[in-house]
Motif scaffolding. Structure first.
Motif, PDB file in Angstrom:
ATOM      1  N   ALA A 252      -7.467  37.431 144.609  1.00  0.00           N
ATOM      2  CA  ALA A 252      -6.660  38.638 144.783  1.00  0.00           C
ATOM      3  C   ALA A 252      -5.224  38.226 145.064  1.00  0.00           C
ATOM      4  O   ALA A 252      -4.913  37.718 146.150  1.00  0.00           O
ATOM      5  CB  ALA A 252      -7.202  39.491 145.924  1.00  0.00           C
ATOM      6  N   ALA A 253      -4.351  38.391 144.088  1.00  0.00           N
ATOM      7  CA  ALA A 253      -2.947  37.975 144.220  1.00  0.00           C
ATOM      8  C   ALA A 253      -2.063  39.182 144.493  1.00  0.00           C
ATOM      9  O   ALA A 253      -2.278  40.261 143.921  1.00  0.00           O
ATOM     10  CB  ALA A 253      -2.486  37.278 142.939  1.00  0.00           C
ATOM     11  N   THR A 254      -1.093  38.997 145.366  1.00  0.00           N
ATOM     12  CA  THR A 254      -0.125  40.060 145.593  1.00  0.00           C
ATOM     13  C   THR A 254       0.796  40.165 144.387  1.00  0.00           C
ATOM     14  O   THR A 254       0.862  39.262 143.551  1.00  0.00           O
ATOM     15  CB  THR A 254       0.710  39.789 146.849  1.00  0.00           C
ATOM     16  N   MET A 255       1.531  41.252 144.314  1.00  0.00           N
ATOM     17  CA  MET A 255       2.443  41.434 143.190  1.00  0.00           C
ATOM     18  C   MET A 255       3.505  40.346 143.170  1.00  0.00           C
ATOM     19  O   MET A 255       3.874  39.840 142.105  1.00  0.00           O
ATOM     20  CB  MET A 255       3.116  42.818 143.263  1.00  0.00           C
ATOM     21  N   ALA A 256       3.980  39.950 144.358  1.00  0.00           N
ATOM     22  CA  ALA A 256       5.007  38.899 144.424  1.00  0.00           C
ATOM     23  C   ALA A 256       4.447  37.580 143.922  1.00  0.00           C
ATOM     24  O   ALA A 256       5.105  36.849 143.183  1.00  0.00           O
ATOM     25  CB  ALA A 256       5.521  38.758 145.855  1.00  0.00           C
ATOM     26  N   GLU A 257       3.205  37.259 144.315  1.00  0.00           N
ATOM     27  CA  GLU A 257       2.590  36.019 143.858  1.00  0.00           C
ATOM     28  C   GLU A 257       2.368  36.038 142.354  1.00  0.00           C
ATOM     29  O   GLU A 257       2.631  35.057 141.654  1.00  0.00           O
ATOM     30  CB  GLU A 257       1.254  35.804 144.576  1.00  0.00           C
ATOM     31  N   ALA A 258       1.889  37.173 141.856  1.00  0.00           N
ATOM     32  CA  ALA A 258       1.644  37.290 140.416  1.00  0.00           C
ATOM     33  C   ALA A 258       2.935  37.163 139.623  1.00  0.00           C
ATOM     34  O   ALA A 258       2.985  36.493 138.590  1.00  0.00           O
ATOM     35  CB  ALA A 258       0.966  38.620 140.107  1.00  0.00           C
ATOM     36  N   ALA A 259       4.019  37.775 140.127  1.00  0.00           N
ATOM     37  CA  ALA A 259       5.296  37.696 139.426  1.00  0.00           C
ATOM     38  C   ALA A 259       5.837  36.273 139.428  1.00  0.00           C
ATOM     39  O   ALA A 259       6.355  35.780 138.426  1.00  0.00           O
ATOM     40  CB  ALA A 259       6.297  38.646 140.072  1.00  0.00           C
ATOM     41  N   SER A 260       5.698  35.586 140.563  1.00  0.00           N
ATOM     42  CA  SER A 260       6.189  34.209 140.671  1.00  0.00           C
ATOM     43  C   SER A 260       5.438  33.284 139.727  1.00  0.00           C
ATOM     44  O   SER A 260       6.032  32.462 139.028  1.00  0.00           O
ATOM     45  CB  SER A 260       6.042  33.711 142.110  1.00  0.00           C
ATOM     46  N   MET A 261       4.121  33.403 139.691  1.00  0.00           N
ATOM     47  CA  MET A 261       3.330  32.535 138.832  1.00  0.00           C
ATOM     48  C   MET A 261       3.459  32.922 137.357  1.00  0.00           C
ATOM     49  O   MET A 261       3.388  32.073 136.473  1.00  0.00           O
ATOM     50  CB  MET A 261       1.858  32.584 139.250  1.00  0.00           C
ATOM     51  N   ALA A 262       3.660  34.219 137.093  1.00  0.00           N
ATOM     52  CA  ALA A 262       3.834  34.647 135.701  1.00  0.00           C
ATOM     53  C   ALA A 262       5.101  34.047 135.111  1.00  0.00           C
ATOM     54  O   ALA A 262       5.153  33.687 133.939  1.00  0.00           O
ATOM     55  CB  ALA A 262       3.881  36.171 135.630  1.00  0.00           C
ATOM     56  N   GLU A 263       6.132  33.893 135.946  1.00  0.00           N
ATOM     57  CA  GLU A 263       7.384  33.291 135.472  1.00  0.00           C
ATOM     58  C   GLU A 263       7.154  31.862 135.003  1.00  0.00           C
ATOM     59  O   GLU A 263       7.780  31.384 134.061  1.00  0.00           O
ATOM     60  CB  GLU A 263       8.420  33.315 136.599  1.00  0.00           C
ATOM     61  N   ALA A 264       6.211  31.173 135.663  1.00  0.00           N
ATOM     62  CA  ALA A 264       5.895  29.797 135.279  1.00  0.00           C
ATOM     63  C   ALA A 264       4.743  29.738 134.277  1.00  0.00           C
ATOM     64  O   ALA A 264       4.278  28.660 133.934  1.00  0.00           O
ATOM     65  CB  ALA A 264       5.533  28.989 136.518  1.00  0.00           C
ATOM     66  N   ALA A 265       4.280  30.891 133.831  1.00  0.00           N
ATOM     67  CA  ALA A 265       3.195  31.000 132.836  1.00  0.00           C
ATOM     68  C   ALA A 265       1.895  30.377 133.335  1.00  0.00           C
ATOM     69  O   ALA A 265       1.073  29.940 132.543  1.00  0.00           O
ATOM     70  CB  ALA A 265       3.611  30.361 131.513  1.00  0.00           C
ATOM     71  N   SER A 266       1.692  30.331 134.668  1.00  0.00           N
ATOM     72  CA  SER A 266       0.461  29.753 135.205  1.00  0.00           C
ATOM     73  C   SER A 266      -0.546  30.817 135.605  1.00  0.00           C
ATOM     74  O   SER A 266      -1.674  30.495 135.933  1.00  0.00           O
ATOM     75  CB  SER A 266       0.777  28.888 136.421  1.00  0.00           C
ATOM     76  N   MET A 267      -0.139  32.075 135.597  1.00  0.00           N
ATOM     77  CA  MET A 267      -1.058  33.150 135.922  1.00  0.00           C
ATOM     78  C   MET A 267      -1.162  34.078 134.721  1.00  0.00           C
ATOM     79  O   MET A 267      -0.743  35.229 134.730  1.00  0.00           O
ATOM     80  CB  MET A 267      -0.615  33.909 137.179  1.00  0.00           C
TER      81      MET A 267
END
Length: 394
Positions: A252-267
């Motif tokens: 369960a990822a928070t929106m901030a975590e998801a956005a941070s990892m999405a920027e690095a294409a790891s999520m």
């Protein structure tokens, strides 16, 4: 050279004084060449600059299980006469439940059946689902037309005598051939015969046709999480909840975590991650799916941070064979800097006038810092190259 700068170490545990003017600092040399004074025999610890890849990471807690349950609805006008027990695994061709004491088998596919599969020449993706499943179950289908071929759709059914057109009306023209598209199949004579054989084998009436509700189409094998009704209930409503048969890790990822990892294409789906098991063993894994909606944590009351469900699967399923449920940690890769000049963080010296420097055999060299990761820091500075020795705090 910054030899006369007032030095102080940062809060990273770098407290070390370098009274260069007093001559208390010595570089390590072979005994035959070095003659330290009796008052200063200790040498400073050093390290060498390296060229390496640096990457940040984000760790988030996860839970081993079978993933989020999904509801299964029946589509048959009948009465439920049997349901599987919770925990049962159902594979292709096996009965998912029984209606009017006849099996309703499970077929694999990406869309439900929305019409009866009947009439030679019927074309569609739903026909492809039936053909693929029967072939996987070992039934011979004969020749299967390929995408791009022209086929004749079913003829228009003849009208009942009571509604027959006047004798003077023009005859009904034959159906216009259609071109088979990718992902479609045709209800051929061979496929109709295969349906008949399959119906005979599973105990269904041999009609050569499959009505809506005769089979249930799901994306793959399922594990029954819970049943929603009892025998005697109508078979055209919610019947049970199911999960995948493969163990997965739910994060369960928070929106901030998801956005941070999405920027690095790891999520994102297919991204490589690392799972740290309760015994600290690290195993390779990848993102299986990403939730599309934010939801409050399960069991939360009042205001809670919305979370996004991320499903992770390990590359080797045997790794989780003996673990029914457990809390784990999933490490998602962050930003990456490739082939950069890096120094141990302990080599940084904070300058009184601002910024950082490193101590080399030739003296202090001001540096510009980049990424901090894994105990190293990316640096650039005049004359600094791979292999340069720098002082590190001991």
């Amino acid at each position: 050279m910054l030899a006369h700068s007032h030095l102080r170490r940062t809060g990273l545990g770098l407290a070390i004084l370098l009274p260069l003017a007093a001559g208390a600092f010595f570089w390590s040399q072979p005994r035959s060449q070095a003659h330290p004074s009796p008052a200063a025999t200790d040498t400073a610890a050093t390290a060498t600059l390296e060229r390496r890849d640096l990457s940040t990471s984000k760790t988030i807690s996860g839970t081993i299980g079978y993933g989020t349950p999904h509801a299964v609805e029946g589509h048959k006008e009948a009465t439920v006469t049997w349901l599987p027990a919770p925990g049962a695994s159902i594979k292709r061709g096996q009965q998912l439940y029984r209606a009017d004491d006849r099996p309703v088998p499970l077929f694999y596919g990406e869309m439900p059946l929305y019409r009866a599969i009947e009439g030679k020449g019927l074309v569609g993706r739903d026909v492809r689902i039936i053909a693929d499943n029967l072939e996987e179950l070992g039934y011979s289908l004969g020749y299967r037309p390929r995408a791009g071929e022209w086929v004749s759709p079913p003829a228009v059914p003849s009208r009942p005598e009571s509604s027959a057109p006047p004798a003077s009306s023009a005859p009904v023209p034959p159906p216009t051939p259609v071109r088979l598209r990718k992902g479609e199949a045709v209800l051929t004579t061979g496929l109709i015969k295969a349906i008949n054989r399959w119906q005979r084998d599973v105990g269904l009436p041999e009609t050569g046709a499959i009505a809506v509700g005769d089979v249930e189409v799901l994306s793959g094998a399922v594990r029954v999480e819970a049943v929603a009704v009892q025998p005697g209930a109508p078979a055209n409503g919610p019947l049970m909840s199911v999960t995948s048969t493969r163990k997965v890790i739910t994060v369960a990822a928070t929106m901030a975590e998801a956005a941070s990892m999405a920027e690095a294409a790891s999520m994102e789906q297919g991204a490589a991650v690392t799972v740290i098991l309760p015994d600290e063993k690290e195993v390779p894994a990848h993102v299986l799916s990403m939730g599309r909606t934010l939801a409050a944590p399960e069991g939360s009351i009042g205001d809670s941070t919305a979370q996004l469900t991320v499903t992770v699967t390990v590359d080797d399923p045997a790794t989780l064979k003996k673990i029914d449920s457990a809390e784990v940690t999933v490490s998602f890769a962050g930003k990456v800097s490739e082939d950069v000049l890096a120094a141990p963080i302990e080599a940084l010296i904070a300058l009184a006038e601002g910024g950082y420097a490193v101590q080399t055999p030739q003296g202090l060299v001001a540096v510009t810092t980049g990424m901090f990761a894994q105990g190293w820091v990316e640096i650039t500075g005049d004359g600094l190259t791979e292999g340069t020795h720098v002082v590190v705090a001991s």
